[in-house]
Scaffold this active site. Structure first.
Site, PDB file in Angstrom:
ATOM      1  N   LEU A   1      -4.707   0.800  -2.485  1.00  0.00           N
ATOM      2  CA  LEU A   1      -3.820   1.393  -3.497  1.00  0.00           C
ATOM      3  C   LEU A   1      -4.162   2.851  -3.785  1.00  0.00           C
ATOM      4  O   LEU A   1      -5.325   3.255  -3.756  1.00  0.00           O
ATOM      5  CB  LEU A   1      -3.902   0.572  -4.788  1.00  0.00           C
ATOM      6  CG  LEU A   1      -3.538  -0.911  -4.658  1.00  0.00           C
ATOM      7  CD1 LEU A   1      -3.569  -1.589  -6.032  1.00  0.00           C
ATOM      8  CD2 LEU A   1      -2.174  -1.123  -4.006  1.00  0.00           C
ATOM      9  N   HIS A   2      -3.117   3.620  -4.073  1.00  0.00           N
ATOM     10  CA  HIS A   2      -3.259   5.041  -4.415  1.00  0.00           C
ATOM     11  C   HIS A   2      -2.358   5.336  -5.612  1.00  0.00           C
ATOM     12  O   HIS A   2      -1.727   4.427  -6.169  1.00  0.00           O
ATOM     13  CB  HIS A   2      -2.929   5.908  -3.196  1.00  0.00           C
ATOM     14  CG  HIS A   2      -1.615   5.556  -2.541  1.00  0.00           C
ATOM     15  ND1 HIS A   2      -0.403   5.687  -3.172  1.00  0.00           N
ATOM     16  CD2 HIS A   2      -1.333   5.038  -1.310  1.00  0.00           C
ATOM     17  CE1 HIS A   2       0.568   5.312  -2.362  1.00  0.00           C
ATOM     18  NE2 HIS A   2       0.041   4.887  -1.219  1.00  0.00           N
TER      19      HIS A   2
ATOM     20  N   HIS B   1       1.183   3.787  -5.763  1.00  0.00           N
ATOM     21  CA  HIS B   1       1.225   2.410  -6.274  1.00  0.00           C
ATOM     22  C   HIS B   1       1.006   2.422  -7.785  1.00  0.00           C
ATOM     23  O   HIS B   1       1.662   1.696  -8.526  1.00  0.00           O
ATOM     24  CB  HIS B   1       0.129   1.557  -5.627  1.00  0.00           C
ATOM     25  CG  HIS B   1       0.222   1.442  -4.132  1.00  0.00           C
ATOM     26  ND1 HIS B   1      -0.684   2.042  -3.292  1.00  0.00           N
ATOM     27  CD2 HIS B   1       1.093   0.789  -3.333  1.00  0.00           C
ATOM     28  CE1 HIS B   1      -0.379   1.761  -2.037  1.00  0.00           C
ATOM     29  NE2 HIS B   1       0.704   1.007  -2.031  1.00  0.00           N
TER      30      HIS B   1
ATOM     31  N   LYS C   1       9.753   6.059  -1.350  1.00  0.00           N
ATOM     32  CA  LYS C   1       9.137   6.523  -0.110  1.00  0.00           C
ATOM     33  C   LYS C   1       9.581   5.641   1.067  1.00  0.00           C
ATOM     34  O   LYS C   1       9.802   6.126   2.166  1.00  0.00           O
ATOM     35  CB  LYS C   1       7.620   6.481  -0.238  1.00  0.00           C
ATOM     36  CG  LYS C   1       6.914   6.359   1.078  1.00  0.00           C
ATOM     37  CD  LYS C   1       5.706   7.196   1.163  1.00  0.00           C
ATOM     38  CE  LYS C   1       5.135   7.135   2.539  1.00  0.00           C
ATOM     39  NZ  LYS C   1       4.973   5.780   3.032  1.00  0.00           N
TER      40      LYS C   1
HETATM   41  P1  AMP Z   1       2.692  -0.531   0.591  1.00  0.00           P
HETATM   42  O1  AMP Z   1       1.415  -0.983  -0.028  1.00  0.00           O
HETATM   43  O2  AMP Z   1       2.565   0.684   1.434  1.00  0.00           O
HETATM   44  O3  AMP Z   1       3.459  -1.653   1.218  1.00  0.00           O
HETATM   45  O4  AMP Z   1       3.581  -0.052  -0.630  1.00  0.00           O
HETATM   46  C1  AMP Z   1       3.805  -0.845  -1.759  1.00  0.00           C
HETATM   47  C2  AMP Z   1       4.846  -0.188  -2.616  1.00  0.00           C
HETATM   48  O5  AMP Z   1       4.392   1.102  -3.016  1.00  0.00           O
HETATM   49  C3  AMP Z   1       6.168   0.020  -1.874  1.00  0.00           C
HETATM   50  O6  AMP Z   1       7.244  -0.249  -2.738  1.00  0.00           O
HETATM   51  C4  AMP Z   1       6.098   1.473  -1.497  1.00  0.00           C
HETATM   52  O7  AMP Z   1       7.373   2.057  -1.332  1.00  0.00           O
HETATM   53  C5  AMP Z   1       5.384   2.059  -2.689  1.00  0.00           C
HETATM   54  N1  AMP Z   1       4.761   3.350  -2.332  1.00  0.00           N
HETATM   55  C6  AMP Z   1       3.995   3.624  -1.245  1.00  0.00           C
HETATM   56  N2  AMP Z   1       3.667   4.931  -1.207  1.00  0.00           N
HETATM   57  C7  AMP Z   1       4.233   5.495  -2.318  1.00  0.00           C
HETATM   58  C8  AMP Z   1       4.261   6.828  -2.849  1.00  0.00           C
HETATM   59  N3  AMP Z   1       3.656   7.840  -2.237  1.00  0.00           N
HETATM   60  N4  AMP Z   1       4.937   7.036  -4.007  1.00  0.00           N
HETATM   61  C9  AMP Z   1       5.563   6.010  -4.637  1.00  0.00           C
HETATM   62  N5  AMP Z   1       5.582   4.738  -4.184  1.00  0.00           N
HETATM   63  C10 AMP Z   1       4.928   4.484  -3.038  1.00  0.00           C
END
Ligand code: AMP
Length: 299
Positions: free
Chosen positions: A35-36, A39, A156
């Site tokens: 997570l960043h 998230h 994104k």
């Molecule tokens: P992931 O863990 O990459 O599957 O992402 C989980 C959720 O976080 C998804 O809905 C992504 O679109 C969202 N997400 C990932 N990166 C970002 C970002 N830089 N800004 C906002 N939401 C994000």
């Protein structure tokens, strides 16, 4: 209060039952961990939305194997469980759901959710066969498990957000699907769990994505005699000019329909994907489209 962690479907359901019985809202933030701040922005938005009615926010952390078409990408997916829990707590999550692959896909699992149509077979759908089938299947499972009032996703992953909104509509899921803006680094690079896999040189090269999108947007919003095609070519050229980038796609589509840009298009979505070494990154931006009076309207 500390975040409570659940690894089993049954445990999470039991913990959510009292809130549900009292009519309190549940916010769900599906993630794959590592997570960043991107998230974090989804989690704090959910916590804020549920607070007035004393609802709960659930963050799921699950690296969903069935949405990876490439085994090495799955194996290399970063995992940072300790800092994930910390971030969830700081952002206001109440529960974390971190199931095993076996919990989600026990022996004999054979039911999937898929979507038809060009809007999902192009771009990431073309580059990653079976990807959206995996995403829609896991998200519908999470929707059934947590039965959220609202679910939060990042813009994104615009094509994913479009697919999930469409699934909720098509299948009459009584869940508000909420899209949130992309969180970026100071130099514009969109935050992604995959960024940690970039070398320093690849990280510097990855700025070409946001540069390409900015150039494409300037053409579209410049309202010149420009077509979506010329903006697309300009985006592709900006990525191809970067020696460490390997272009996957540069696309411009109607943000509302995910079809081609037409005379009726008001908002366009500019989307790019490229490899930097083994790491594939995606990004997108929207652009207002305004046709000039008297122009032939060819786009
Ligand atoms: P992931 O863990 O990459 O599957 O992402 C989980 C959720 O976080 C998804 O809905 C992504 O679109 C969202 N997400 C990932 N990166 C970002 C970002 N830089 N800004 C906002 N939401 C994000």
């Amino acid at each position: 209060m500390a975040v409570r962690v659940f690894h089993r479907v049954r445990g999470l359901r039991e913990a959510l039952a009292p809130a549900r019985a009292m009519g309190r809202p549940i916010g769900l933030v599906p993630t794959m961990g590592a997570l960043h701040r991107g998230h974090g922005s989804l989690i704090s938005c959910s916590a804020e939305d549920q607070r007035p009615e004393r609802g709960l926010t659930v963050v799921s952390i699950f690296v969903n194997p069935i949405q990876f078409d490439d085994r090495s990408d799955l194996d290399a997916y970063p995992q940072t469980p300790d800092s994930d829990l910390r971030l969830c707590g700081e952002a206001g999550a109440d529960f974390v759901f971190a199931p095993s692959a076996r919990e989600m896909y026990p022996d004999g699992f054979s039911t999937f959710v898929d979507a038809e149509g060009e809007c999902l077979t192009k771009m990431c759908g073309a580059a990653r066969p079976g990807h959206f089938r995996g995403v829609l299947t896991v998200v519908s499972k999470l929707f059934h498990i947590a039965q959220p009032t609202r679910a939060y996703f990042g813009e994104k992953d615009a094509q994913q957000l479009f697919a999930i909104k469409k699934m909720a509509r098509d299948l009459d899921m009584d869940i508000q699907v909420i899209g949130r803006p992309t969180v970026r680094e100071a130099d514009g690079l969109a935050l992604s769990s995959r960024n940690s896999r970039l070398s320093a040189r690849e990280r510097a090269a990855a700025r070409c994505l946001v540069r390409a999108l900015g150039e494409g947007r300037a053409i579209i919003e410049g309202n010149q005699e420009a077509s979506a095609d010329s903006a697309k070519k300009s985006m592709a050229a900006a990525i191809e000019a970067e020696a460490l980038a390997r272009l996957d796609y540069a696309e411009i589509l109607d943000a509302d329909t995910f079809g081609d840009v037409t005379r009726d298009t008001r908002k366009a979505l500019l989307a790019v994907a490229a490899y930097f070494g083994e790491t594939r990154l995606i990004d997108n931006m929207s652009a207002d489209v305004c046709f000039r009076e008297g122009s032939d309207g060819s786009r």
